[in-house]
Design an enzyme around this catalytic site. Sequence first.
Site, PDB file in Angstrom:
ATOM      1  N   ASP A  24      -2.730   3.377  -2.881  1.00 53.57           N
ATOM      2  CA  ASP A  24      -2.739   1.934  -3.203  1.00 53.57           C
ATOM      3  C   ASP A  24      -2.321   1.003  -2.061  1.00 53.57           C
ATOM      4  O   ASP A  24      -1.608   0.009  -2.292  1.00 53.57           O
ATOM      5  CB  ASP A  24      -1.848   1.666  -4.437  1.00 53.57           C
ATOM      6  CG  ASP A  24      -2.312   2.417  -5.678  1.00 53.57           C
ATOM      7  OD1 ASP A  24      -3.334   3.123  -5.602  1.00 53.57           O
ATOM      8  OD2 ASP A  24      -1.644   2.314  -6.726  1.00 53.57           O
ATOM      9  N   LYS A 129      -8.200   3.753  -9.888  1.00 55.34           N
ATOM     10  CA  LYS A 129      -7.421   4.286 -11.017  1.00 55.34           C
ATOM     11  C   LYS A 129      -6.838   3.138 -11.844  1.00 55.34           C
ATOM     12  O   LYS A 129      -6.305   2.184 -11.288  1.00 55.34           O
ATOM     13  CB  LYS A 129      -6.294   5.188 -10.480  1.00 55.34           C
ATOM     14  CG  LYS A 129      -5.298   4.479  -9.552  1.00 55.34           C
ATOM     15  CD  LYS A 129      -4.290   5.475  -9.032  1.00 55.34           C
ATOM     16  CE  LYS A 129      -3.182   4.889  -8.208  1.00 55.34           C
ATOM     17  NZ  LYS A 129      -2.328   3.893  -8.855  1.00 55.34           N
ATOM     18  N   CYS A 162       3.692   4.104  -8.155  1.00 53.82           N
ATOM     19  CA  CYS A 162       2.446   4.884  -8.121  1.00 53.82           C
ATOM     20  C   CYS A 162       2.556   6.158  -7.293  1.00 53.82           C
ATOM     21  O   CYS A 162       1.903   7.158  -7.603  1.00 53.82           O
ATOM     22  CB  CYS A 162       1.311   4.004  -7.632  1.00 53.82           C
ATOM     23  SG  CYS A 162       0.913   2.719  -8.836  1.00 53.82           S
TER      24      CYS A 162
END
Length: 221
Positions: A24, A129, A162
Amino acid sequence: MRLITAQPFDFEFKTSEIALIVIDMQRDFVEPGGFGETLGNDVSLLRSIIPKTKELLEGFRELGLPIIHTRECHKPDLSDLPDAKRDRGNPSLRIGDEGPMGRILVSGEPGADIIPELYPIENEIVIDKPGKGAFYQTDLPQILTKIGIRQLVFAGVTTEVCVQTTMREANDRGFDCILAKDATESYFPEFKKSAIDMIKAQGAIVGWVSSVDEILDGLKS
Ligand code: TIU
């Protein structure tokens, strides 16, 4: 036997089974006006890891080892966004709202894309995602099986959200996971430290922790 110097003990690896996963590193988390800032965070804190993450990425590229990038984002119709996620807390803009980098955390918008410094190149895998973990509602498990990966080097943001969620998902699925501590960052320095402590405690209960230099030294030796 090949080794990377790590904590709580050295990490054994096979070159044919190891890949890098960069979590990310999107404009929405590291640039002003994105999702991270709408949650009330100082996003400048995360930018400090860009040079070391780039070194790690370039090291994997030089060695020809597999690289996976993830992006936390939702379909434009928000059909994969649970109400519980959209309605949580009191952000200045919610997921799907129009912001200065396009709709917040929506696939295809400038903010949801990976920062230019770490942009994927040809043949690198990009996984979108909807959750914090990269194994939830994605093709990641099948992709890793297909390319024979059993060991994952982790980088990206944020350490305790994450990155840690994906490491735990991978650990439960039988992957050996190692986190590059100078290529991951949190909006909360104390949470980064705690996440690292939790991961490596109890004999690497979630995984190993090392540095970019140690990881690249181990891979290249
Ligand atoms: N808010 C926060 O720390 N993180 C996230 O929402 N997503 C990721 O960590 N990528």
